[in-house]
Design a protein around this motif. Sequence first.
Motif, PDB file in Angstrom:
ATOM      1  N   LEU A  53       0.820  -1.214   0.000  1.00 29.54           N
ATOM      2  CA  LEU A  53       0.000   0.000   0.000  1.00 29.54           C
ATOM      3  C   LEU A  53       0.852   1.261   0.000  1.00 29.54           C
ATOM      4  N   LEU A  54       1.887   1.279   0.836  1.00 30.27           N
ATOM      5  CA  LEU A  54       2.755   2.460   0.914  1.00 30.27           C
ATOM      6  C   LEU A  54       3.442   2.732  -0.421  1.00 30.27           C
ATOM      7  N   VAL A  55       3.975   1.680  -1.022  1.00 27.83           N
ATOM      8  CA  VAL A  55       4.662   1.844  -2.303  1.00 27.83           C
ATOM      9  C   VAL A  55       3.671   2.260  -3.389  1.00 27.83           C
ATOM     10  N   ILE A  70       2.093   6.045  -7.295  1.00 26.28           N
ATOM     11  CA  ILE A  70       1.028   6.615  -8.121  1.00 26.28           C
ATOM     12  C   ILE A  70       0.985   8.137  -7.971  1.00 26.28           C
ATOM     13  N   GLY A  71       1.181   8.618  -6.746  1.00 27.35           N
ATOM     14  CA  GLY A  71       1.176  10.063  -6.523  1.00 27.35           C
ATOM     15  C   GLY A  71       2.311  10.764  -7.233  1.00 27.35           C
ATOM     16  N   LEU A  72       3.525  10.231  -7.094  1.00 28.05           N
ATOM     17  CA  LEU A  72       4.693  10.835  -7.750  1.00 28.05           C
ATOM     18  C   LEU A  72       4.585  10.744  -9.265  1.00 28.05           C
ATOM     19  N   ALA A  73       4.081   9.604  -9.755  1.00 25.95           N
ATOM     20  CA  ALA A  73       3.952   9.417 -11.208  1.00 25.95           C
ATOM     21  C   ALA A  73       2.917  10.350 -11.820  1.00 25.95           C
ATOM     22  N   SER A  74       1.955  10.791 -11.001  1.00 24.03           N
ATOM     23  CA  SER A  74       0.931  11.707 -11.517  1.00 24.03           C
ATOM     24  C   SER A  74       1.361  13.163 -11.430  1.00 24.03           C
ATOM     25  N   GLY A  75       2.595  13.403 -10.939  1.00 25.51           N
ATOM     26  CA  GLY A  75       3.128  14.757 -10.916  1.00 25.51           C
ATOM     27  C   GLY A  75       2.961  15.498  -9.602  1.00 25.51           C
ATOM     28  N   LYS A  76       2.531  14.819  -8.564  1.00 22.86           N
ATOM     29  CA  LYS A  76       2.348  15.486  -7.274  1.00 22.86           C
ATOM     30  C   LYS A  76       3.693  15.678  -6.579  1.00 22.86           C
ATOM     31  N   VAL A 120       2.111  13.943  -1.769  1.00 20.71           N
ATOM     32  CA  VAL A 120       2.071  12.482  -1.691  1.00 20.71           C
ATOM     33  C   VAL A 120       1.988  12.024  -0.245  1.00 20.71           C
ATOM     34  N   LYS A 121       2.744  12.670   0.639  1.00 18.43           N
ATOM     35  CA  LYS A 121       2.700  12.327   2.060  1.00 18.43           C
ATOM     36  C   LYS A 121       1.300  12.516   2.629  1.00 18.43           C
ATOM     37  N   GLU A 122       0.655  13.621   2.250  1.00 20.45           N
ATOM     38  CA  GLU A 122      -0.700  13.877   2.732  1.00 20.45           C
ATOM     39  C   GLU A 122      -1.685  12.838   2.196  1.00 20.45           C
ATOM     40  N   LEU A 148     -10.854   4.529  -4.077  1.00 18.01           N
ATOM     41  CA  LEU A 148     -10.455   5.112  -2.796  1.00 18.01           C
ATOM     42  C   LEU A 148      -9.803   6.479  -2.994  1.00 18.01           C
ATOM     43  N   GLN A 149      -8.920   6.570  -3.997  1.00 13.11           N
ATOM     44  CA  GLN A 149      -8.270   7.847  -4.281  1.00 13.11           C
ATOM     45  C   GLN A 149      -9.273   8.886  -4.764  1.00 13.11           C
TER      46      GLN A 149
END
Length: 220
Positions: free
Chosen positions: A122-124, A129-135, A140-142, A193-194
Amino acid sequence: MSALWKWYQRCLTVHPVKTQIVSSGFLWGLGDVAAQRVTHSTLSKLADDTPTSDSDKDFKINWRRVAVSSMFGFAFVGPVGHHWYEFLDKFIRHRLLMKPKSMKFVAAKVAADGLIFGPLDLLVYFSYIGLASGKSVAQVKEDVKRDFLPGFVVGGGIWPLVQVANFRFVPVRYQLLYVNVFCLLDSSFLSWLQQQGDASWKQWFTSVASLEDHRSKDQG
């Protein structure tokens, strides 16, 4: 179908890790297509309680997102999952000396998988997904703080049942494939969920976790 299965078995025998990587990437990509369909239907219902067929025609696959999800299967689920299930089986057989397929053997596997590999996955996933989407890293931490606990709790009510059958009846070499098939549904759930963002039911998990944290500090 039988010919395809025999071909897969041959590939798994000759190139076990490569076969697990390719099959994981393919299935996670396929799962994301299903997830996009679920997301599209959910958003359509939010926009209109009675969506028409026109809304269904507007659905288009985001192939970039499919590629991102496939890469998660290629780079993480395939290689890590392959070695994890091999290691877990050998460790419980030879180090803990439990009889294969016994209740203790299966229970130990389910517990280890749910408490070690499940949270890591889940963490990975959420981070990648967050980093890959440009966040940004901060965003991403939030998102991880918001989505991890709901995902872990809901998944914790489903995956143990899936894994009991997996560890009891499925040979080790096919256990990752079995899991990846169920991940077709899991990726749809994680995508949904996202999409829920800061929904009130998510905030309930966060508030409970914060309350427990405050209690622990007060007792300390």
